[in-house]
Design a protein around this motif. Structure first.
Motif, mmCIF file in Angstrom:
data_model
loop_
_atom_site.group_PDB
_atom_site.id
_atom_site.type_symbol
_atom_site.label_atom_id
_atom_site.label_comp_id
_atom_site.label_asym_id
_atom_site.label_seq_id
_atom_site.Cartn_x
_atom_site.Cartn_y
_atom_site.Cartn_z
ATOM 1 N N LEU A 1 33.274 32.717 39.616
ATOM 2 C CA LEU A 1 31.904 32.496 39.758
ATOM 3 C C LEU A 1 31.139 33.693 39.443
ATOM 4 C CD1 LEU A 1 30.649 30.774 42.779
ATOM 5 C CD2 LEU A 1 29.676 33.052 42.576
ATOM 6 N N LEU A 2 31.678 35.080 39.824
ATOM 7 C CA LEU A 2 31.016 36.282 39.387
ATOM 8 C C LEU A 2 30.987 36.459 38.005
ATOM 9 C CD1 LEU A 2 29.536 38.778 40.493
ATOM 10 C CD2 LEU A 2 31.544 39.776 40.767
ATOM 11 N N ALA A 3 32.186 36.487 37.221
ATOM 12 C CA ALA A 3 32.248 36.330 35.856
ATOM 13 C C ALA A 3 31.110 35.464 34.967
ATOM 14 C CB ALA A 3 33.675 36.026 35.370
ATOM 15 N N THR B 1 35.788 41.773 44.112
ATOM 16 C CA THR B 1 35.924 41.096 43.101
ATOM 17 C C THR B 1 35.110 41.655 41.778
ATOM 18 O OG1 THR B 1 35.614 39.175 44.247
ATOM 19 C CG2 THR B 1 35.284 38.704 41.931
ATOM 20 N N LEU C 1 26.905 45.554 31.658
ATOM 21 C CA LEU C 1 27.102 44.920 33.128
ATOM 22 C C LEU C 1 28.376 45.115 33.923
ATOM 23 C CD1 LEU C 1 25.437 41.108 32.675
ATOM 24 C CD2 LEU C 1 24.696 42.936 34.116
ATOM 25 N N ARG C 2 29.286 45.064 32.868
ATOM 26 C CA ARG C 2 30.631 45.363 33.376
ATOM 27 C C ARG C 2 30.802 46.987 33.851
ATOM 28 N NH1 ARG C 2 35.522 47.400 32.284
ATOM 29 N NH2 ARG C 2 34.712 48.510 30.290
ATOM 30 N N PRO D 1 39.153 37.216 32.682
ATOM 31 C CA PRO D 1 37.867 36.212 32.908
ATOM 32 C C PRO D 1 36.696 36.747 32.055
ATOM 33 C CG PRO D 1 39.032 36.535 35.143
ATOM 34 C CD PRO D 1 39.684 37.396 33.928
ATOM 35 N N LEU D 2 36.618 38.217 32.050
ATOM 36 C CA LEU D 2 35.339 38.556 31.515
ATOM 37 C C LEU D 2 35.718 38.490 29.902
ATOM 38 C CD1 LEU D 2 33.868 41.665 33.082
ATOM 39 C CD2 LEU D 2 33.031 39.355 33.011
ATOM 40 N N LEU E 1 23.623 36.146 45.684
ATOM 41 C CA LEU E 1 24.951 35.722 45.861
ATOM 42 C C LEU E 1 25.612 35.770 47.250
ATOM 43 C CD1 LEU E 1 27.006 36.135 42.441
ATOM 44 C CD2 LEU E 1 26.067 33.994 43.140
ATOM 45 N N ALA F 1 36.273 33.041 43.129
ATOM 46 C CA ALA F 1 35.476 34.048 43.396
ATOM 47 C C ALA F 1 35.373 34.672 41.942
ATOM 48 C CB ALA F 1 36.022 35.297 44.573
ATOM 49 N N PRO F 2 36.416 35.382 41.386
ATOM 50 C CA PRO F 2 36.020 35.951 40.064
ATOM 51 C C PRO F 2 35.579 35.045 38.988
ATOM 52 C CG PRO F 2 38.483 35.694 40.468
ATOM 53 C CD PRO F 2 37.682 35.270 41.805
ATOM 54 N N LEU G 1 21.828 44.271 38.943
ATOM 55 C CA LEU G 1 23.196 43.691 39.266
ATOM 56 C C LEU G 1 23.289 43.606 40.738
ATOM 57 C CD1 LEU G 1 25.534 42.370 38.127
ATOM 58 C CD2 LEU G 1 26.509 44.795 37.882
ATOM 59 N N GLY H 1 28.814 47.210 36.905
ATOM 60 C CA GLY H 1 29.501 46.674 38.054
ATOM 61 C C GLY H 1 30.550 47.967 38.546
ATOM 62 N N LEU I 1 37.276 42.661 38.391
ATOM 63 C CA LEU I 1 36.850 42.192 36.825
ATOM 64 C C LEU I 1 36.522 43.428 35.939
ATOM 65 C CD1 LEU I 1 34.077 39.372 37.644
ATOM 66 C CD2 LEU I 1 36.496 39.045 36.764
ATOM 67 N N ALA I 2 36.144 44.501 36.620
ATOM 68 C CA ALA I 2 35.717 45.598 35.683
ATOM 69 C C ALA I 2 36.854 46.423 35.267
ATOM 70 C CB ALA I 2 34.719 46.354 36.367
ATOM 71 N N GLU J 1 28.200 34.403 36.472
ATOM 72 C CA GLU J 1 26.935 35.047 36.663
ATOM 73 C C GLU J 1 26.804 36.019 35.683
ATOM 74 O OE1 GLU J 1 24.531 34.075 38.960
ATOM 75 O OE2 GLU J 1 25.489 32.545 39.667
ATOM 76 N N LEU J 2 27.765 37.142 35.434
ATOM 77 C CA LEU J 2 27.484 38.058 34.752
ATOM 78 C C LEU J 2 27.256 37.726 33.307
ATOM 79 C CD1 LEU J 2 30.266 40.634 35.969
ATOM 80 C CD2 LEU J 2 27.898 40.443 36.278
ATOM 81 N N LEU K 1 32.277 40.344 47.083
ATOM 82 C CA LEU K 1 31.761 40.208 45.732
ATOM 83 C C LEU K 1 32.009 41.707 45.111
ATOM 84 C CD1 LEU K 1 28.405 38.272 46.249
ATOM 85 C CD2 LEU K 1 30.176 37.810 44.582
#
Lengths: 190, 190
Positions: free
Chosen positions: A145-147, B185, A182-183, A79-80, B153, A142-143, B146, A186, B189-190, A149-150, B182
């Motif tokens: 939406l969060l991806a 998630t 940001l990653r 996703p990212l 959210l 969920a991912p 963040l 996070g 993602l990371a 936003e990032l 979140l």
């Protein structure tokens, strides 16, 4: 490098944003925008249906570039990585007009609550468009939406850094570095 | 459990939001709001200085609760634990009035671009207030920003789930679960 020279469309956008900053969005008329840009009202209406569209046009273009980039990312992209592809595609369309426009637009937004509200909604719209594009790739809610936003945060942060950089610099490295930051942030938060 | 009965202030808020949904924000007057709520105009002005304040009052209260919760979290709390403390504090103030108001407010916002824009700016304002509160705890900029975005959210997602739940349910478990989701998630993602 030759100095960038705006065409009629760009002159209309710059004139509009300057007038919004100087006298407010509500009181600015199409006639004033056309006059400031040195074109006729009918030229204005060849490019825009009203003054509101001047603010929306950029968002629609940006939204489309971001979603196209996400849609066309390699099938096995995370996703990212797909979001990064969207940021790269969007950055490829940003050039001297954006550099010229950005500080003026910021001045107009800072001076006007209505424009602040529109700008905030624009951000929500960009995130929603990216979320949709990620869902279309099969990314769960969920991912997705969060991806998104990032991605929006990365675009905003990278764009701001790019405006501070040398005029000939490309935007993409800034937005991609912001996404990577940001990653990493996070990961440290989680 | 006795049915919740709104006082004059609550009746004014409910009446205003219903009128915004029915006829738009711009065309709604203070006189109409007072009449719908069954109070005089001077009663309206005891609670609010104008109709705009009806929309802002809730945000200011929410913003204050979130930042107080963050400020008073244990010294060794991580950024996300501090955000969770803010969400818990905010949730403690949400009750039957919010359940009554939420679907009506959603109808008003869905029907009106101006209210959508305000709602989007409200979200930006909440994130900014939380970021400031985290910075005041010594959290560096990037994680503060963040963690606040994740907090906003989580509040939004948890609130929406709470509205679907049984009337006597508390809000806090929903917002805290949303924050935990979140976080998970974000890690994936990371």
């Amino acid at each position: 490098m030759a100095r960038w020279r705006p065409g009629a469309r760009e002159r209309l956008v710059l004139a509009a944003v300057d007038l919004f900053a100087e006298q407010g969005y509500d009181t600015t008329t199409v006639a004033q925008i056309a006059e400031r840009a040195g074109v006729t009202k009918s030229t204005f209406f060849r490019y825009f249906s009203d003054k509101r569209e001047i603010l929306c046009a950029g968002q629609q273009a940006l939204s489309q570039l971001l979603t196209e980039g996400i849609a066309e990312a390699p099938e096995n992209a995370t996703p990212l990585e797909a979001v990064a592809a969207g940021l790269e595609r969007a950055a490829s369309a940003m050039g001297p007009m954006n550099r010229e426009l950005a500080p003026r637009l910021k001045a107009a937004i800072d001076a006007n609550t209505e424009l602040q509200e529109r700008d905030a909604l624009k951000r929500v719209g960009l995130a929603a468009a990216m979320t949709e594009a990620l869902r279309a790739r099969g990314v769960p809610d969920a991912p997705a939406l969060l991806a998104s936003e990032l991605g929006v945060l990365a675009f905003k942060q990278g764009y701001a850094q790019w405006l501070q950089a040398q005029p000939d610099t490309l935007l993409a490295p800034y937005t991609l570095a912001a996404l990577e930051d940001l990653r990493a942030t996070g990961r440290s938060l989680a």
